[in-house]
Design an enzyme around this catalytic site. Structure first.
Site, PDB file in Angstrom:
ATOM      1  N   LYS A 187      40.218  26.017 -27.826  1.00 55.21           N
ATOM      2  CA  LYS A 187      41.283  25.752 -28.796  1.00 55.21           C
ATOM      3  C   LYS A 187      42.608  25.632 -28.058  1.00 55.21           C
ATOM      4  O   LYS A 187      42.907  26.397 -27.154  1.00 55.21           O
ATOM      5  CB  LYS A 187      41.369  26.876 -29.828  1.00 55.21           C
ATOM      6  CG  LYS A 187      40.163  26.980 -30.725  1.00 55.21           C
ATOM      7  CD  LYS A 187      40.340  28.019 -31.821  1.00 55.21           C
ATOM      8  CE  LYS A 187      41.197  27.503 -32.941  1.00 55.21           C
ATOM      9  NZ  LYS A 187      41.182  28.378 -34.129  1.00 55.21           N
ATOM     10  N   GLU A 229      32.489  34.632 -48.194  1.00 52.14           N
ATOM     11  CA  GLU A 229      33.121  35.204 -49.368  1.00 52.14           C
ATOM     12  C   GLU A 229      32.122  35.911 -50.284  1.00 52.14           C
ATOM     13  O   GLU A 229      32.436  36.962 -50.864  1.00 52.14           O
ATOM     14  CB  GLU A 229      33.849  34.108 -50.157  1.00 52.14           C
ATOM     15  CG  GLU A 229      35.029  33.497 -49.428  1.00 52.14           C
ATOM     16  CD  GLU A 229      34.651  32.350 -48.499  1.00 52.14           C
ATOM     17  OE1 GLU A 229      35.547  31.776 -47.846  1.00 52.14           O
ATOM     18  OE2 GLU A 229      33.442  32.018 -48.422  1.00 52.14           O
ATOM     19  N   ARG A 281      34.228  30.692 -54.445  1.00 41.71           N
ATOM     20  CA  ARG A 281      32.915  30.635 -53.802  1.00 41.71           C
ATOM     21  C   ARG A 281      32.092  31.902 -54.075  1.00 41.71           C
ATOM     22  O   ARG A 281      30.901  31.925 -53.813  1.00 41.71           O
ATOM     23  CB  ARG A 281      33.085  30.450 -52.288  1.00 41.71           C
ATOM     24  CG  ARG A 281      34.044  29.339 -51.909  1.00 41.71           C
ATOM     25  CD  ARG A 281      34.042  29.055 -50.441  1.00 41.71           C
ATOM     26  NE  ARG A 281      32.997  28.107 -50.109  1.00 41.71           N
ATOM     27  CZ  ARG A 281      32.754  27.663 -48.873  1.00 41.71           C
ATOM     28  NH1 ARG A 281      33.481  28.079 -47.871  1.00 41.71           N
ATOM     29  NH2 ARG A 281      31.794  26.801 -48.644  1.00 41.71           N
TER      30      ARG A 281
END
Length: 621
Positions: free
Chosen positions: A278, A363, A391
């Site tokens: 990243k 979640e 979700r």
């Protein structure tokens, strides 16, 4: 300035380049990304890490006929640039401009919209099966990374895909070394070898020869697994039925192109493990990829210069309360589905590491995990964005509400979120929460009320939700003391005549502004459930028109609760419901978006003035 990049307006043009030109293109693309995002803001670190991967995928696969499904969708800026949208990058995440995520209506190269994570393998599998049913040789590729592999849906799809005869490639973009150790020449060599036709043919041929000798065949399979298991962490994916390849260096274009070319010729489900960095190529982002994950505008030469916030955000108010409450109550535990920084839990994680749980992008698991803790006497606080709570609706109902467990949902990003657009807007939570039995739903109008509501919720022995918007409130100082609110009780903030505006949560300031224009009474309702029926009925008796205002869809929201209250008590009074419209709202400036919906002070006053009942009242006065 960008000699190669300027000539690439479609992937077809990219595929005309010689392979030796690709590293130069990668350098130019990375420089363009830094310059572009510095002017618009957006996701930077993850996009810098996927430059070579994006180039290699478009170079090898015949897009858009071959389908690329990106997951998480915020790592697609290089993809957008190479697929004809370079000149529009200056409109990224702005009203009428490019979305920060893949969007089918934006480009034929965006095969699937992926604003939420962990969906790519399911979608790409559907596309691969569709290609098989249609009898064509189109390929489907799911590029999954940036934590998306922690979502349970990804593993559900892997389990299903491994049992299907579909030409699916899953590319795991492992950009934080969370799954494997750094790669080297041996792994790159093995990836080339195991993705080649010779290896695949040898494997199938050996199985055919050894079929008549089951013990030998079993021994051969175990030997192969043992050999691969010693040098690659692919046993899990092999067990799902995939041919695992990697890990390989995601910044080595020669290795990437060779490996992808080989894989494209293989049949059945393939799994390629790619390791990327990243922030690659931009020193500031390499040094702090989290800071540069999502950025506002910055000076690309000097990087981000932190500026003190003019006033604390609701997220900060929550984080401070969580630390204070944890110090006072050792039974409090904090849970987040991979949103530690975004939800304001960094300080809590540092001060109370034994009571802090980041469960990954999961979640559903987060809520049931909280339910388990609640069963054993703990007081879980789940910090979650409104859009992501959607979700876990099944778990909210079945695992928390039915059992009436004391789980506190600290719901951030309620209402419109601006640049992230429709996929991240918290437009529906008041509607889907208030219909659940045992739930208490609160919406603060300012910073201090947010703190009071969190404390009120923590004291309760049942499911609760405190829902607050993104960004800062009106600037009311949050008091350090803990003070509970009377359950289900609102308050009158402004006394007026004829018209009563019932404001929920973030809409109070705008409602007061409208009330000043119209000399209307304004009530701060505070609770969506239980609704303050007594206050509603009093406002109905004393006024000729009731107006409800909420930063939630009108359908089934807080205004609907007021309408139900009036109907239940047989009260007939004109009612005007104001809220978000029945459509998905695209990205843009949050204040402008609210104004466009008529939810600023001027818009509320205008809607009331144009209401037929308001006109009739003026005629009678």
């Amino acid at each position: 300035m960008y000699s190669l990049l300027d000539s690439i307006n479609t992937p077809d043009a990219l595929r005309q380049l010689e392979r030796k030109q690709l590293p130069q293109l990668a350098d130019e693309l990375r420089a363009f990304l830094v310059e572009s995002v510095s002017k618009t803001g957006g996701h930077l670190s993850s996009n810098l890490g996927t430059v070579e991967l994006t180039i290699a995928l478009h170079y090898v696969f015949n897009t858009p006929d071959d389908k690329l499904v990106w997951d998480v969708g915020h790592q697609t800026y290089a993809h957008k640039i190479l697929s004809g949208r370079r000149d529009a990058m200056n409109t990224l995440r702005m009203a009428g401009g490019l979305s920060g995520f893949p969007k089918r209506s934006e480009s034929a190269y965006d095969a699937f919209g992926t604003g939420h994570s962990s969906t790519s393998i399911s979608a790409a599998l559907g596309m691969a099966v569709a290609a098989r049913l249609a009898g064509n040789d189109q390929r489907a590729v799911a590029i999954i990374g940036d934590g998306a592999m922690t979502g349970g849906m990804a593993f559900e799809a892997l389990n299903n895909a491994g049992a299907m005869d579909a030409n699916l490639l899953v590319v795991l973009n492992d950009n934080d070394m969370s799954i494997s150790s750094p790669v080297g020449a041996l792994n790159n060599y093995l990836a080339k070898l195991m993705s080649g036709r010779f290896y695949a043919a040898m494997r199938k041929g050996s199985e055919k020869v050894l079929k008549g000798m089951p013990p030998v065949l079993e021994f051969a399979k175990r030997a192969e697994e043992h050999f691969k298991g010693m040098v690659i962490p692919g046993t899990l994916f092999e067990e799902f039925g995939f041919n695992y390849i990697g890990p390989i260096d995601g910044h080595d274009l020669d290795v990437m192109v060779t490996t992808l070319n080989n894989i494209r010729k293989l049949e059945g489900p393939q799994f390629l493990h790619v390791v990327t960095q990243k922030g690659k190529g931009y020193a500031h982002a390499e040094a702090d990829c989290i800071l540069y994950h999502g950025v506002s505008k910055f000076d690309p030469q000097h990087g981000i210069v932190a500026k003190p916030a003019a006033k604390p955000t609701y997220t900060k108010i929550f984080g401070d309360w969580l630390c204070d409450m944890a110090a006072a109550d050792e039974k409090l535990v904090g849970i987040t589905p991979a949103m530690c920084e975004g939800s304001g839990m960094v300080e809590f994680a540092e001060k109370f590491p034994q009571r802090y749980f980041d469960v990954g992008i999961a979640e559903q698991h987060a809520l049931t995990f909280a339910a388990g803790l609640a069963c054993e006497g703990y007081k879980p606080v789940v910090a979650i964005y409104s859009t992501f709570l959607q979700r876990a609706y099944d778990q909210l109902i079945h695992d928390i509400a039915i059992q009436n467990l004391p789980v506190l949902l600290a719901i951030d990003r309620g209402g419109l979120v601006g640049a992230d657009g429709a996929t991240h807007a918290g437009s529906f939570d008041l509607s889907f929460l208030r219909c659940v039995p045992n739930m208490t739903v609160m919406a603060p109008s300012d910073e201090n009320e947010c703190r009071q509501m969190l404390y009120t919720a923590h004291l309760m022995n049942s499911p609760t939700a405190v829902r607050y918007p993104r960004g800062s409130g009106p600037g009311v100082k949050a008091e350090a003391k803990m003070e509970a609110l009377p359950l289900g009780r609102g308050e009158v903030r402004r006394q007026g005549k004829k018209i009563a505006i019932l404001a929920f949560g973030s809409m109070l300031a705008a409602a007061v502004e409208a009330g000043d224009k119209l000399d209307a009474t304004v009530a701060n309702m505070r609770f969506v459930k239980p609704l303050d029926d007594e206050l509603v009925l009093r406002m109905a008796r004393e006024h000729d028109l009731l107006v409800t205002v909420e930063e939630n869809v009108i359908q089934g929201g807080a205004g609907s609760a007021v309408a139900e209250c009036l109907a239940l008590h047989g009260v007939s009074v004109p009612l005007l419901q104001l809220g978000l419209p029945d459509r998905f709202l695209e990205h843009g400036d949050p204040a402008r978006m609210l104004a466009d919906c008529g939810l600023d002070g001027a818009g509320i006053a205008k809607s009331i003035s144009q209401n037929p009942n308001s006109v009739a009242m003026r005629r009678c006065s």
